[in-house]
Design an enzyme around this catalytic site. Structure first.
Site, mmCIF file in Angstrom:
data_model
loop_
_atom_site.group_PDB
_atom_site.id
_atom_site.type_symbol
_atom_site.label_atom_id
_atom_site.label_comp_id
_atom_site.label_asym_id
_atom_site.label_seq_id
_atom_site.Cartn_x
_atom_site.Cartn_y
_atom_site.Cartn_z
ATOM 1 N N GLU A 173 0.839 -1.116 0.132
ATOM 2 C CA GLU A 173 0.001 0.114 0.015
ATOM 3 C C GLU A 173 0.847 1.063 -0.001
ATOM 4 O O GLU A 173 0.789 2.297 -0.675
ATOM 5 C CB GLU A 173 -0.883 -0.042 1.080
ATOM 6 C CG GLU A 173 -1.659 1.129 1.262
ATOM 7 C CD GLU A 173 -2.705 1.265 2.765
ATOM 8 O OE1 GLU A 173 -2.998 2.282 3.156
ATOM 9 O OE2 GLU A 173 -2.652 0.101 3.244
ATOM 10 N N ASP B 17 1.042 3.906 -3.125
ATOM 11 C CA ASP B 17 0.653 5.336 -2.721
ATOM 12 C C ASP B 17 1.534 6.082 -3.451
ATOM 13 O O ASP B 17 1.045 7.143 -3.999
ATOM 14 C CB ASP B 17 0.616 5.455 -1.198
ATOM 15 C CG ASP B 17 0.274 7.024 -0.895
ATOM 16 O OD1 ASP B 17 -0.679 7.483 -1.320
ATOM 17 O OD2 ASP B 17 1.340 7.447 -0.375
ATOM 18 N N ASN C 96 -7.330 1.013 0.277
ATOM 19 C CA ASN C 96 -6.100 0.691 0.598
ATOM 20 C C ASN C 96 -5.686 -0.393 -0.003
ATOM 21 O O ASN C 96 -4.501 -0.740 -0.490
ATOM 22 C CB ASN C 96 -5.930 0.368 2.048
ATOM 23 C CG ASN C 96 -6.341 1.554 3.126
ATOM 24 O OD1 ASN C 96 -6.299 2.724 2.570
ATOM 25 N ND2 ASN C 96 -6.618 1.443 4.424
ATOM 26 N N GLU D 261 -4.334 0.466 -3.656
ATOM 27 C CA GLU D 261 -3.110 0.942 -3.428
ATOM 28 C C GLU D 261 -2.179 -0.187 -3.385
ATOM 29 O O GLU D 261 -1.060 0.036 -4.095
ATOM 30 C CB GLU D 261 -3.025 1.868 -2.253
ATOM 31 C CG GLU D 261 -3.568 3.328 -2.479
ATOM 32 C CD GLU D 261 -3.125 4.101 -1.238
ATOM 33 O OE1 GLU D 261 -3.062 5.472 -1.487
ATOM 34 O OE2 GLU D 261 -3.291 3.784 -0.238
#
Length: 257
Positions: A63, A67, A132, A135
């Site tokens: 994640e 990101d 989440n 990502e």
């Protein structure tokens, strides 16, 4: 049929997690090289898995990586799409695309929830599990396919498919930026004060932030991140400034001469 696709289809006959393998191809347009990356991307911290070396792992590292990759790809895409726009416009537009609400909406649209490994009760408290996981999926695609393919996935399968850019650039969802611009215009001081932090029943961190305008309390709100609490509190402050004339005049009276 390209040789690589033929090999991938042959792999499908022997792979254990066929459902996820097919889902990843349908979602990204690519056949997975390392299905274990995608399996890990679907593991929420509430239900970690034991790795071959004995470690317990979840999707938080992927994640984190996803990101960063999202930020870079979206920034590059907007820079090239809007060559005459200033930095403030590009930053605000990127924020609308990569904000938790947008990613969670896309994650739900892709039905990531049907593949995420999590404690059943967790989803009722953490509304961003799908965002989440999205990502983390981006992080997995980056490691498995490389930057160029990951970039095409983000642009063609996420941005162009799930956003109307014409509508997006007309709307302003960055409430904190709007509030800061208002205070700068009227020369009012602004502070964001963390007044509380705790964990909910599922051990998720929760933050409460208060907005102080001209030394006067304006609003407060909770969020699963400091950024989210800042946005929610800013929205409340903007609403109060718009609808409470007495409060607005009280704040303006604090303006620096």
């Amino acid at each position: 049929m390209p040789l690589s696709n033929a090999i991938s289809l042959i792999k499908l006959l022997f792979i254990k997690d066929k459902e996820l393998y097919v889902f990843i191809h349908r979602t990204t347009g690519y056949y997975p090289h390392d299905i274990k990356l995608y399996q890990l991307a679907m593991v929420h911290r509430s239900k970690p898995v034991k790795m071959p070396d004995g470690r317990w792992a979840n999707n938080e590292r992927l994640e984190y990586l996803g990101d960063a990759v999202l930020d870079t790809v979206v920034a590059d895409f907007l820079y090239k799409t809007y060559p005459s726009k200033h930095e403030g416009f590009l930053t605000a537009t990127r924020a609308k695309i990569v904000q938790r609400e947008s990613l969670n909406r896309i994650g739900n649209s892709l039905h990531l929830d049907s593949h995420v490994r999590a404690m059943m009760h967790t989803s009722s408290h953490n509304s961003y599990i799908c965002g989440n996981a999205l990502e983390a999926l981006v992080g997995a695609v980056y490691l498995d396919q490389g930057y160029e393919r990951c970039s095409r996935f983000i642009i063609n399968r996420l941005i162009k498919k799930h956003f109307d850019l014409n509508d997006l650039v007309k709307t302003e969802q960055n409430f904190k930026s709007r509030l800061i611009e208002w205070t700068q215009k009227y020369r009012v001081s602004i502070e964001f004060e963390l007044v509380d932090s705790h964990t909910d029943n599922d051990k998720n961190p929760v933050f409460r932030t208060a907005v102080i305008l001209g030394g006067i309390y304006a609003s407060d709100a909770e969020g699963y991140s400091k950024k989210e609490s800042h946005q929610s509190a800013s929205k409340k402050a903007l609403d109060r400034l718009e609808h409470d004339q007495q409060f607005r005049e009280q704040i303006l009276a604090t303006a620096a001469i």
